[in-house]
Design an enzyme around this catalytic site. Structure first.
Site, PDB file in Angstrom:
ATOM      1  N   ASP A 112       1.259  -1.298  -0.054  1.00 38.39           N
ATOM      2  CA  ASP A 112      -0.018   0.208  -0.224  1.00 38.39           C
ATOM      3  C   ASP A 112       0.810   1.417  -0.122  1.00 38.39           C
ATOM      4  O   ASP A 112       2.050   1.043  -0.508  1.00 38.39           O
ATOM      5  CB  ASP A 112      -0.533   0.243   1.014  1.00 38.39           C
ATOM      6  CG  ASP A 112      -2.710   0.912   0.606  1.00 38.39           C
ATOM      7  OD1 ASP A 112      -1.731   1.668   0.337  1.00 38.39           O
ATOM      8  OD2 ASP A 112      -3.374  -0.233   0.884  1.00 38.39           O
TER       9      ASP A 112
ATOM     10  N   HIS B  58      -4.103   6.407   3.562  1.00 43.81           N
ATOM     11  CA  HIS B  58      -4.617   4.661   2.666  1.00 43.81           C
ATOM     12  C   HIS B  58      -3.872   3.399   3.615  1.00 43.81           C
ATOM     13  O   HIS B  58      -4.848   3.079   3.207  1.00 43.81           O
ATOM     14  CB  HIS B  58      -4.588   4.572   1.181  1.00 43.81           C
ATOM     15  CG  HIS B  58      -5.261   4.017   0.818  1.00 43.81           C
ATOM     16  ND1 HIS B  58      -4.985   2.598   0.145  1.00 43.81           N
ATOM     17  CD2 HIS B  58      -6.180   4.931  -0.200  1.00 43.81           C
ATOM     18  CE1 HIS B  58      -6.078   2.048   0.004  1.00 43.81           C
ATOM     19  NE2 HIS B  58      -7.344   2.695  -0.607  1.00 43.81           N
TER      20      HIS B  58
ATOM     21  N   SER C 161     -10.888  -1.287  -1.424  1.00 39.80           N
ATOM     22  CA  SER C 161      -9.746  -0.958  -0.633  1.00 39.80           C
ATOM     23  C   SER C 161      -9.828  -1.424   1.052  1.00 39.80           C
ATOM     24  O   SER C 161      -9.099  -1.996   1.458  1.00 39.80           O
ATOM     25  CB  SER C 161      -9.257  -0.146  -0.599  1.00 39.80           C
ATOM     26  OG  SER C 161      -8.325   0.788  -1.974  1.00 39.80           O
TER      27      SER C 161
END
Length: 741
Positions: free
Chosen positions: A144, A200, A526
């Site tokens: 990620d 994220h 996600s």
């Protein structure tokens, strides 16, 4: 004469450097696949892969320079090959060399969650969460955007040391990693740190395996104890993205994760469907699965369009996104007393209940894009002190619309869906008082605007509401099948929480500088992917001998079909969701730990399947990472793979298809299962035998399913059904899809 010769030499040198620089300016990153030569030289090459890879580069003066053609990454596990900076001319020369397979410019891929563990039936100090040791000892590798190591979600209270097999690195200083965050590496060129710069990666890592953090909330909402699905699992972060993710970095991250000894790989990223040999994420994941690593991947955020599914390879778990039963409610109140419930994480306590003028920019402008609240257009409309109605879309994000309204003097914003988004609403940290409403409610507000010359509205903020019995529902953005890369494999495999998920964040959205306990609520597949990565970690702890395929089968065959109200799971239209949206259904962790039967697939079983896709030997070799001769293999059709779901293609010429499945008993030694089927209009379906009688654990039995097209079946439609094996204790369900061509 001497001066003249010096001048000519200088001109030639300058011209040479100009030509070289022009060539260098055309360099881009390529992913290069090569194959090992057959014969006695193989072992020598294996010992010096780096040298062999270098032999493919052009032998120019600049080949050792970072400005010239050079290797970025050498891959050892995901496949034989490398990433390099090359020009098209370099590639043409490379094509002539023995062992060359393919080279293409790399793609860049987009990055595709307090309450969701409880929603999934996990409760602290009791039940399966306790019995699975909260995932203790399992290592989840997260590919990620990096991680914030000092977030309390990554504290190592109660954590054991990493398993002896762990070989990873911490590229923070040594004090930043611990028994929770056991590894952190970066692969993004020129970035130089595993630190998360956009939130994220911090969010997904904490969703999968964040430790318990009390008092987690955003603006006081969704308050509770935050925890990942496997809170005592270890985390290894591989930073392969900043805002987007390059294939070369992703492959390097996978290569390292395989070497380091992870048990699970979590991939909240992807790209549009393509042939698997041209999908480097699928190729790398195959090598991971071969080594017993479970790979969870996001289905993608291009829903609700059909055929939008990403990460469709059958060795991947492909995860769609659903809602949870929590709403952060913000209600739009109109001047005619109508009320419409929406959502917003930002809930100002001091926003007045006084009705304010309501303005819809599209009614005040001839510009066809005015409804999207573009900053330049709002400057020409009087929104001072008013509530502004804005529609999703127009190439401007939801938070950015609020910024535009605020900057133009607006007091608040009502954000409404367009038709594709339907009833899916998002709770976000807006920059001004706001609420996000459904498409249907937006139409009603537009009707109100047209009914009065002085429309007014306000927003009533009601905080956290638990108990939405329509949950789980498929979020509009969750990508849909059919699986374009392989129509005979149903995707997504499963859906899990991915809409309005609270998890750790890299900064304070509340601008609070006095704490590192920062959280945010965001949405996407996600977010659903790491939920399933955590589920896989729990199952891996409970059943350490299970293969990736067995874990996947357990998740799929025990999935829920109904919402909390007991009705079929719905999509963004509030109608029953089709199988291309839900796959096998919504994850049920408590049932998945004891599935009764599993559909086992060994890595070598995928090779006949790949040959059955009519791939060339070389294309299959790219995926299998070894020599393959499809002519010497009994290839199988897609639907013949021992998958936990069925997809049959029936044309007018082939009116019948028969497929075999083998199930392995992982329940009681002595057990009897009987079959039940349903659905599939236009199809006559036969299952033989109709009873499976087991006398031992790990015993395998095979059954056969025949799908026959009835004379009244319509063409160009898709029908769904189910096949369930039921014993005294277990129900093992497979979704069925028949595509009439």
């Amino acid at each position: 004469m001497g001066y003249y010769m010096f001048f000519l030499t200088l001109v030639c040198v300058l011209n040479f450097h100009t030509i070289v620089r022009a060539q260098e300016s055309k360099l881009e990153s390529y992913i290069v696949h090569v194959e090992m030569p057959r014969g006695p030289t193989v072992s020598a090459l294996t010992d010096d892969l780096e040298g062999w890879y270098q032999s493919f580069l052009p032998t120019t003066l600049s080949s050792s320079s970072v400005d010239g053609p050079h290797i970025i990454y050498s891959y050892h596990n995901v496949f034989k090959g490398f990433a390099a900076r090359l020009s098209p001319e370099h590639v043409k020369e490379m094509e002539k060399k023995p062992g060359f397979v393919s080279a293409r410019p790399q793609k860049t891929l987009p990055l595709h969650t307090t309450h969701s563990p409880n929603f999934l039936g996990l409760n602290q100090n009791m039940g399966f969460w306790r019995d699975s040791n909260y995932g203790r000892g399992v290592i989840i590798g997260v590919l990620d955007s990096g991680i914030n190591p000092d977030h309390p979600s990554f504290n190592d209270e109660g954590m054991p040391p990493p398993p002896a097999k762990w070989k990873g690195q911490c590229q923070f200083n040594s004090t930043m990693c611990n028994n929770k965050l056991i590894g952190a590496r970066y692969f993004t060129i020129g970035n130089g740190t595993p630190l998360d710069e956009n939130g994220h990666g911090t969010h997904t890592a904490s969703t999968a395996a964040g430790n318990f953090v009390r008092g987690a909330n955003v603006f006081g909402n969704a308050n509770g104890t935050a925890a990942g699905i496997a809170p005592l699992a270890h985390i290894a972060m591989y930073k392969v993205c900043i805002t987007r993710c390059s294939e070369s970095d992703i492959l390097a991250g996978m290569d390292a994760a395989i070497d380091d000894g992870v048990d699970i790989i979590s991939l909240s990223l992807g790209s549009p469907a393509t042939n698997f040999y041209d999908d480097n994420v699928a190729v790398g994941a195959f090598s991971a699965v071969e080594r017993g690593i479970f790979v969870s991947s996001a289905a993608g955020n291009r829903g609700p369009s059909l055929g939008s599914i990403e990460n469709g390879a059958p060795w991947l778990l492909t995860v769609g996104a659903s809602s949870v039963d929590r709403k952060i409610r913000a209600t739009a109140v109109l001047g005619n007393n109508e009320e419409f419930d929406g959502e917003s994480t930002f809930q100002p306590a001091d926003f007045s209940s006084t009705l304010l003028p309501l303005v819809y920019p599209r009614l005040n402008s001839s510009n066809p894009n005015a409804q999207f609240c573009l900053p330049a257009l709002l400057r020409n409309i009087d929104v001072q002190g008013k509530i502004v109605l804005c529609e999703l879309g127009g190439g401007i994000g939801r938070i950015a619309k609020g910024s535009a309204v605020r900057n133009a003097g607006g007091a608040a914003m009502i954000l409404i869906n367009q038709q594709p988004q339907g009833y899916t609403t998002l709770s976000e940290s807006h920059v001004l008082p706001a609420t996000h409403l459904s498409y249907a409610d937006g139409l009603k507000i537009k009707a109100y605007l047209n009914s009065t010359s002085s429309p007014t509205a306000t927003i009533s903020f009601k905080g956290t509401i638990i108990g939405d019995d329509r949950a789980p529902a498929v979020a509009y953005f969750s990508a849909r099948g059919p699986n374009i890369a392989s129509l005979g494999i149903l995707k997504p495999d499963i859906i899990g929480p991915g809409n309005n998920i609270l998890a750790a964040w890299h900064i304070s959205v509340e601008k609070n500088t006095n704490t590192k306990s920062n959280f945010n609520i965001i949405s996407g597949t996600s977010m659903s992917c790491p939920h399933l990565s955590g589920v896989a970690a729990l199952l891996k702890n409970a059943h350490p001998d299970w293969s990736p395929a067995a874990i996947k089968s357990a998740i799929m065959t025990t999935a829920d079909q109904v919402n909390l109200a007991g009705n079929f799971i719905e999509d963004e239209t509030l109608r029953p969701a089709f199988v291309f949206a839900v796959g096998s259904g919504h994850v049920n962790i408590l049932k998945a730990t004891d599935p009764g039967l599993v559909y086992e697939i060994q890595p070598q079983d995928y090779v006949p399947y790949l040959c059955g896709l009519n791939y060339t030997d070389q294309q299959v070799e790219i995926i299998a990472n070894r020599p393959v001769r499809c002519s010497e293999i009994s290839s199988i059709s897609e639907a013949e793979l021992n998958y936990p779901s069925f997809t049959a293609l029936l044309g007018t010429g082939n009116t019948s298809e028969t497929y075999n499945r083998t199930v392995t008993n992982v329940g009681e030694a002595n057990s009897v299962y009987t079959v039940e089927t349903g659905g599939l209009p236009g199809v006559d379906m036969r299952v033989e035998p109709s009873t499976l009688q087991f006398s031992g654990v790990n015993q395998r039995l095979t059954y056969q399913v025949t799908f026959s097209r009835l004379a009244n079946a319509r063409s160009d439609i898709v029908v769904r059904g189910f096949l369930t094996w039921t014993s005294a204790r277990h129900s093992v369900r497979s979704p069925l899809v028949v595509i009439f061509e």
